[in-house]
Design an enzyme around this catalytic site. Structure first.
Site, short mmCIF file in Angstrom:
data_model
loop_
_atom_site.label_atom_id
_atom_site.label_comp_id
_atom_site.label_asym_id
_atom_site.label_seq_id
_atom_site.Cartn_x
_atom_site.Cartn_y
_atom_site.Cartn_z
CG ASP A 1 12.08 -3.18 -3.00
OD1 ASP A 1 12.72 -2.67 -2.08
OD2 ASP A 1 10.96 -2.77 -3.37
CG LEU B 1 9.13 7.61 -7.72
CD1 LEU B 1 7.80 7.62 -8.46
CD2 LEU B 1 9.39 9.00 -7.11
N GLY C 1 0.82 -1.21 0.00
CA GLY C 1 0.00 0.00 0.00
C GLY C 1 0.85 1.25 0.00
CG HIS D 1 5.32 5.44 -4.77
ND1 HIS D 1 5.94 4.74 -5.79
CD2 HIS D 1 5.78 4.89 -3.61
CE1 HIS D 1 6.75 3.84 -5.27
NE2 HIS D 1 6.66 3.89 -3.96
CD GLU D 2 2.77 7.92 -11.68
OE1 GLU D 2 3.20 7.17 -12.59
OE2 GLU D 2 1.57 8.22 -11.58
N GLY D 3 5.66 4.66 -8.73
CA GLY D 3 6.42 3.42 -8.91
C GLY D 3 5.49 2.21 -8.94
CG HIS D 4 3.41 0.99 -5.42
ND1 HIS D 4 3.62 2.06 -4.57
CD2 HIS D 4 3.95 -0.08 -4.81
CE1 HIS D 4 4.25 1.65 -3.48
NE2 HIS D 4 4.48 0.35 -3.60
O1 PAF Z 1 7.92 -4.88 -2.07
C1 PAF Z 1 6.98 -4.89 -1.24
O2 PAF Z 1 6.15 -3.98 -1.17
C2 PAF Z 1 6.86 -6.07 -0.26
O3 PAF Z 1 8.10 -6.52 0.13
C3 PAF Z 1 5.99 -7.21 -0.82
C4 PAF Z 1 6.59 -7.83 -2.06
C5 PAF Z 1 4.59 -6.70 -1.12
C6 PAF Z 1 5.87 -8.32 0.23
O4 PAF Z 1 5.30 -7.84 1.41
#
Ligand code: PAF
Length: 289
Positions: free
Chosen positions: A146, A180, A27, A30-33
């Site tokens: 990540d 971001l 949750g 942001h733009e990255g998601h």
């Molecule tokens: O990258 C994330 O936001 C978290 O590590 C993930 C992959 C949703 C697991 O909780």
């Protein structure tokens, strides 16, 4: 867009769906998601996004309680992106009993971020496997921001024969280069300006590699020293082989430079992939600055 909090309803809703791409998140989008959501959309007819702040991946003293929870705002953003399903379970829904069965990630999970966040990747791998088993998507999208997480998830999916395609999304950056991240919101205005140094320094090191400097330990030390001189507390700066995350040697052509450092209480991570083939092919993967 359906917003679903429990597993039986989610299963019913997905019964007739085979062409599904999934974006797991915690949750505070942001733009990255959103770029990962758009990538998911290109991989399948339907898109599901999960929002769950996973306690298993936070260590004692980390920001689990402070982690921003912005469900309403997140749902509005996902609705605008045309997401089909949001899965936002409670802790009780995912952990009706204490989680005793966990995923043992590969040894690389104890290096880099894992060396500073013991148990973090075990928590990530465990929740990701649970979510994949619940949602059962054809493809799942993870961000390269990540990078070590992406590597751990890919290794888990491959070695446990999980039937899902893992798709990697490029890191999205602010105009000054800062990657971001939900944690950028913790930065004071002065820290926010300083934060762009991390990316600038990685970019400088990557450029130096492309100019022929293969003294990786010296490059790592330079980045570390400059960050420290500007008040950062550096966890690591490390040049690794891109596909295995093993320490890179001077002869390696396909590398990634990764770093984690703290500005005040905020821990930031970033990385740049660098292809060091023959000069005419040398480029920094997916990055422009
Ligand atoms: O990258 C994330 O936001 C978290 O590590 C993930 C992959 C949703 C697991 O909780």
């Amino acid at each position: 867009m359906e917003v679903i909090a429990d597993i039986p309803t989610l299963r019913r809703s997905l019964e007739a769906t085979s062409d599904l791409a999934f974006v797991p998140t915690m949750g505070n989008l942001h733009e990255g998601h959103l770029s990962l959501v758009r990538l998911a959309r290109r991989h399948a007819a339907r898109v599901a996004v999960s929002m769950f702040v996973n306690p298993l991946q936070f260590g004692p003293g980390e920001d689990f309680s402070a982690y921003p929870r912005t469900m309403e705002q997140d749902c509005a953003m996902l609705e605008r992106e045309g997401v089909d399903i949001v899965f936002a379970p409670s802790e009780a829904q995912l952990f009706p009993v204490p989680q005793q069965v966990v995923v043992q990630p590969p040894p690389i999970a104890d290096e880099l971020c894992g060396a500073f966040r013991p148990g973090h990747f075990r928590g990530v791998a465990t929740i990701v496997l649970k979510l994949l088993n619940i949602v059962r998507p054809r493809a799942a999208v993870f961000g390269k921001k990540d990078y070590q997480q992406l590597h751990v998830v890919r290794t888990m999916v491959s070695q446990l024969n999980v039937p899902v395609e893992i798709v990697a999304g490029e890191t999205q950056r602010a105009p000054d280069g800062l990657a971001l991240s939900s944690r950028n919101g913790y930065l004071s205005p002065a820290q926010r300006i300083e934060a762009a140094r991390l990316y600038r320094n990685l970019g400088r090191a990557a450029q130096s590699m492309m100019d022929g400097n293969r003294d990786f330990p010296a490059l790592e030390a330079e980045v570390r020293a400059d960050l420290k001189a500007h008040g950062w507390d550096v966890d690591y700066v490390s040049v690794r082989r891109r596909h295995t995350l093993e320490p890179a040697a001077a002869a390696d052509a396909d590398v990634v430079i990764l770093a984690a450092a703290r500005l005040g209480k905020t821990r930031l991570i970033d990385n740049l992939e660098v292809c060091l083939g023959p000069a005419q092919f040398a480029k920094i993967w997916g990055q422009v600055w």
